[in-house]
Design a protein around this motif. Structure first.
Motif, PDB file in Angstrom:
ATOM      1  N   LEU A  94      -4.229  -1.183  -0.596  1.00  0.00           N
ATOM      2  CA  LEU A  94      -5.494  -0.458  -0.455  1.00  0.00           C
ATOM      3  C   LEU A  94      -5.195   0.879   0.196  1.00  0.00           C
ATOM      4  CD1 LEU A  94      -8.583  -0.181  -0.506  1.00  0.00           C
ATOM      5  CD2 LEU A  94      -8.643  -1.403   1.682  1.00  0.00           C
ATOM      6  N   ASP A  95      -5.645   1.965  -0.432  1.00  0.00           N
ATOM      7  CA  ASP A  95      -5.399   3.312   0.081  1.00  0.00           C
ATOM      8  C   ASP A  95      -6.663   3.997   0.577  1.00  0.00           C
ATOM      9  OD1 ASP A  95      -2.544   3.442  -0.707  1.00  0.00           O
ATOM     10  OD2 ASP A  95      -3.369   3.350  -2.731  1.00  0.00           O
ATOM     11  N   VAL A  96      -7.801   3.703  -0.036  1.00  0.00           N
ATOM     12  CA  VAL A  96      -9.033   4.427   0.265  1.00  0.00           C
ATOM     13  C   VAL A  96     -10.202   3.448   0.290  1.00  0.00           C
ATOM     14  CG1 VAL A  96     -10.582   6.309  -0.418  1.00  0.00           C
ATOM     15  CG2 VAL A  96      -8.131   6.456  -0.950  1.00  0.00           C
ATOM     16  N   LEU A  97     -11.013   3.550   1.333  1.00  0.00           N
ATOM     17  CA  LEU A  97     -12.266   2.801   1.418  1.00  0.00           C
ATOM     18  C   LEU A  97     -13.416   3.792   1.474  1.00  0.00           C
ATOM     19  CD1 LEU A  97     -14.076   0.304   1.932  1.00  0.00           C
ATOM     20  CD2 LEU A  97     -13.531   0.553   4.374  1.00  0.00           C
ATOM     21  N   VAL A  98     -14.310   3.718   0.510  1.00  0.00           N
ATOM     22  CA  VAL A  98     -15.516   4.546   0.501  1.00  0.00           C
ATOM     23  C   VAL A  98     -16.701   3.631   0.782  1.00  0.00           C
ATOM     24  CG1 VAL A  98     -16.976   6.123  -0.799  1.00  0.00           C
ATOM     25  CG2 VAL A  98     -14.499   6.128  -1.177  1.00  0.00           C
ATOM     26  N   ALA A 135     -10.236  -3.584   6.419  1.00  0.00           N
ATOM     27  CA  ALA A 135      -9.271  -2.611   5.916  1.00  0.00           C
ATOM     28  C   ALA A 135      -8.354  -2.136   7.038  1.00  0.00           C
ATOM     29  CB  ALA A 135     -10.008  -1.420   5.293  1.00  0.00           C
ATOM     30  N   ALA A 136      -8.931  -1.879   8.213  1.00  0.00           N
ATOM     31  CA  ALA A 136      -8.125  -1.424   9.351  1.00  0.00           C
ATOM     32  C   ALA A 136      -7.111  -2.475   9.766  1.00  0.00           C
ATOM     33  CB  ALA A 136      -9.038  -1.084  10.525  1.00  0.00           C
ATOM     34  N   GLU A 142       0.380  -3.074   8.058  1.00  0.00           N
ATOM     35  CA  GLU A 142       1.328  -2.277   7.283  1.00  0.00           C
ATOM     36  C   GLU A 142       2.116  -1.337   8.184  1.00  0.00           C
ATOM     37  OE1 GLU A 142       1.820  -2.088   3.460  1.00  0.00           O
ATOM     38  OE2 GLU A 142       1.474  -4.089   4.303  1.00  0.00           O
ATOM     39  N   ALA A 143       1.408  -0.661   9.086  1.00  0.00           N
ATOM     40  CA  ALA A 143       2.079   0.272   9.995  1.00  0.00           C
ATOM     41  C   ALA A 143       3.081  -0.451  10.891  1.00  0.00           C
ATOM     42  CB  ALA A 143       1.050   1.013  10.837  1.00  0.00           C
ATOM     43  N   LYS A 144       2.718  -1.621  11.403  1.00  0.00           N
ATOM     44  CA  LYS A 144       3.607  -2.377  12.274  1.00  0.00           C
ATOM     45  C   LYS A 144       4.824  -2.908  11.531  1.00  0.00           C
ATOM     46  CE  LYS A 144       0.429  -3.741  15.927  1.00  0.00           C
ATOM     47  NZ  LYS A 144      -0.137  -4.871  16.714  1.00  0.00           N
ATOM     48  N   ALA A 145       4.682  -3.073  10.211  1.00  0.00           N
ATOM     49  CA  ALA A 145       5.804  -3.529   9.384  1.00  0.00           C
ATOM     50  C   ALA A 145       6.690  -2.375   8.935  1.00  0.00           C
ATOM     51  CB  ALA A 145       5.273  -4.283   8.174  1.00  0.00           C
ATOM     52  N   GLY A 146       6.392  -1.170   9.405  1.00  0.00           N
ATOM     53  CA  GLY A 146       7.200  -0.011   9.055  1.00  0.00           C
ATOM     54  C   GLY A 146       6.782   0.674   7.776  1.00  0.00           C
ATOM     55  N   ARG A 147       5.637   0.277   7.225  1.00  0.00           N
ATOM     56  CA  ARG A 147       5.122   0.901   5.998  1.00  0.00           C
ATOM     57  C   ARG A 147       3.844   1.681   6.343  1.00  0.00           C
ATOM     58  NH1 ARG A 147       6.393  -4.448   4.610  1.00  0.00           N
ATOM     59  NH2 ARG A 147       4.176  -5.044   4.784  1.00  0.00           N
ATOM     60  N   THR A 148       3.997   2.759   7.106  1.00  0.00           N
ATOM     61  CA  THR A 148       2.831   3.498   7.588  1.00  0.00           C
ATOM     62  C   THR A 148       1.986   3.995   6.419  1.00  0.00           C
ATOM     63  OG1 THR A 148       4.022   4.198   9.552  1.00  0.00           O
ATOM     64  CG2 THR A 148       2.039   5.432   8.991  1.00  0.00           C
ATOM     65  N   ALA A 187     -10.477   8.307  15.816  1.00  0.00           N
ATOM     66  CA  ALA A 187      -9.625   8.356  17.004  1.00  0.00           C
ATOM     67  C   ALA A 187      -8.730   7.121  17.117  1.00  0.00           C
ATOM     68  CB  ALA A 187     -10.490   8.498  18.257  1.00  0.00           C
ATOM     69  N   GLU A 188      -9.280   5.955  16.793  1.00  0.00           N
ATOM     70  CA  GLU A 188      -8.526   4.710  16.962  1.00  0.00           C
ATOM     71  C   GLU A 188      -7.492   4.477  15.870  1.00  0.00           C
ATOM     72  OE1 GLU A 188     -10.994   1.302  17.452  1.00  0.00           O
ATOM     73  OE2 GLU A 188     -11.932   2.046  19.313  1.00  0.00           O
ATOM     74  N   LEU A 189      -7.778   4.899  14.647  1.00  0.00           N
ATOM     75  CA  LEU A 189      -6.921   4.547  13.517  1.00  0.00           C
ATOM     76  C   LEU A 189      -5.889   5.607  13.171  1.00  0.00           C
ATOM     77  CD1 LEU A 189      -9.513   2.845  11.130  1.00  0.00           C
ATOM     78  CD2 LEU A 189      -8.097   1.816  12.917  1.00  0.00           C
ATOM     79  N   ALA A 190      -5.932   6.749  13.828  1.00  0.00           N
ATOM     80  CA  ALA A 190      -4.964   7.816  13.526  1.00  0.00           C
ATOM     81  C   ALA A 190      -3.525   7.328  13.684  1.00  0.00           C
ATOM     82  CB  ALA A 190      -5.217   9.015  14.436  1.00  0.00           C
ATOM     83  N   ARG A 191      -3.283   6.475  14.669  1.00  0.00           N
ATOM     84  CA  ARG A 191      -1.919   5.986  14.929  1.00  0.00           C
ATOM     85  C   ARG A 191      -1.368   5.151  13.783  1.00  0.00           C
ATOM     86  NH1 ARG A 191      -3.722   2.376  19.974  1.00  0.00           N
ATOM     87  NH2 ARG A 191      -5.246   4.084  20.002  1.00  0.00           N
ATOM     88  N   TYR A 192      -2.250   4.667  12.912  1.00  0.00           N
ATOM     89  CA  TYR A 192      -1.820   3.835  11.791  1.00  0.00           C
ATOM     90  C   TYR A 192      -1.757   4.606  10.474  1.00  0.00           C
ATOM     91  CZ  TYR A 192      -3.186   0.328  15.237  1.00  0.00           C
ATOM     92  OH  TYR A 192      -3.324  -0.403  16.392  1.00  0.00           O
ATOM     93  N   GLY A 193      -1.925   5.919  10.527  1.00  0.00           N
ATOM     94  CA  GLY A 193      -1.873   6.723   9.309  1.00  0.00           C
ATOM     95  C   GLY A 193      -3.157   6.730   8.521  1.00  0.00           C
ATOM     96  N   VAL A 194      -4.279   6.538   9.209  1.00  0.00           N
ATOM     97  CA  VAL A 194      -5.585   6.454   8.557  1.00  0.00           C
ATOM     98  C   VAL A 194      -6.473   7.600   9.036  1.00  0.00           C
ATOM     99  CG1 VAL A 194      -7.610   5.009   8.130  1.00  0.00           C
ATOM    100  CG2 VAL A 194      -5.370   3.941   8.521  1.00  0.00           C
ATOM    101  N   THR A 195      -7.076   8.326   8.112  1.00  0.00           N
ATOM    102  CA  THR A 195      -8.090   9.302   8.470  1.00  0.00           C
ATOM    103  C   THR A 195      -9.465   8.720   8.168  1.00  0.00           C
ATOM    104  OG1 THR A 195      -8.229  10.431   6.320  1.00  0.00           O
ATOM    105  CG2 THR A 195      -6.517  11.181   7.856  1.00  0.00           C
TER     106      THR A 195
END
Length: 304
Positions: A94-98, A135-136, A142-148, A187-195
């Motif tokens: 999943l890349d985008v949630l609208v 989604a988050a 994914e980010a914790k598994a090294g796939r940001t 603010a919370e999800l930026a660390r996981y590569g999410v805007t």
């Protein structure tokens, strides 16, 4: 045509009609694989038995795109989990949630029923939170598994949420909540590569055609400024890799106009350095109001 979102996996909620349908078609046209979510309800939230999600999927397929239908209730926590699972099961990621789903139950505040309040808050505000939450969770893993991830969330607020709208206290409160949710999630999800961004669209839909009948009328010729399709280009761009530096923003979109909404900001202040006496505060408040700009009017507010 460019394929700005080639192979990106996009979930669009409330995508069976109106603005959501336009989003789904626009993403597919730009190369995305789309999960078209719509539970199939009437404007007041009652079940219709219709299958608009499947119809949009068929339309995307006819145009050469790739999509799958989902009919989960996004305001149900398990239903929202199922929605995210649909993207993962069919497309592997999943890349985008609208977040777009919603309906209205308009009433003046003194006549607004508890059930009408609860229903609108549930579908709009919880209907944004629940898919975002699941989604988050996936993106964090994914980010914790090294796939940001290079992921996006686009929420749907409203001018009613930013400025208020007479006769829509429940809807305005829900949409204001979505604006607040957007900036916190960014603010919370930026660390996981999410805007995380939001739009406040103005277009002709089932929710607006009765409230703003004159303004929403189709023009006889020329550019249709109220067409739902006008909203989708910005949403598609916000869902693309090009938008990775933009987060925590709310955009107003109408016709060919895009504007950046200004959020609540700290304004004029006076600091006594100790506790105020209530009797002192009249002139203080008057001075602060005098120093501040006039607030934008509430939609539908009687002119002075």
């Amino acid at each position: 045509m460019s394929e700005l979102c080639r192979d990106r996996v996009v979930v669009v909620t409330g995508a069976g009609r109106g603005i959501g349908r336009a989003h789904a078609l626009a993403f597919a046209a730009q190369g995305a694989r789309v999960v078209v979510n719509d539970v199939g309800v009437a404007l007041d939230g009652s079940t219709t038995g219709e299958g608009p999600a499947a119809e949009v999927v068929a339309e995307i397929a006819k145009r050469g795109g790739t999509a799958v239908a989902n009919t989960d209730d996004v305001a149900d926590f398990d239903g929202a989990r199922g929605l995210v699972a649909t993207a993962l099961d069919h497309f592997g990621r999943l890349d985008v949630l609208v977040n777009n789903a919603g309906f209205v139950r308009d009433r003046m505040l003194v006549n607004l029923g508890e059930d009408e309040w609860d229903a609108v808050i549930r579908v709009h505000l919880k209907g944004h939170f629940a898919p975002l939450r699941h989604a988050a969770e996936y993106w964090r893993a994914e980010a914790k598994a090294g796939r940001t991830p290079d992921a996006r969330v686009i929420n749907t607020s409203s001018g009613a949420g930013l400025l208020g709208s007479v006769g829509q206290a429940n809807y305005s409160a829900a949409k204001a909540g979505i604006a607040g949710l957007t900036v916190v999630a960014a603010a919370e999800l930026a660390r996981y590569g999410v805007t995380v961004n939001a739009i406040a669209p103005s277009a002709r839909t089932r929710m607006t055609e009765e409230v703003f009948a004159d303004a929403m009328a189709k023009p006889e010729a020329g550019f249709d400024a109220m067409a739902p399709e006008n909203i989708s280009p910005l949403v598609v761009w916000l869902g693309s890799e090009q938008s990775r530096e933009v987060t925590g923003r709310i955009f107003e979109v109408e016709g060919g106009k895009v504007s950046l909404a200004q959020s609540w900001r700290h304004g004029p202040s006076m600091d006594k350095g100790e506790r105020w006496d209530p009797a002192e505060l009249g002139p203080v408040v008057a001075k602060l109001i005098d120093q501040a700009p006039e607030p934008e009017p509430v939609y539908g507010e009687a002119t002075k």
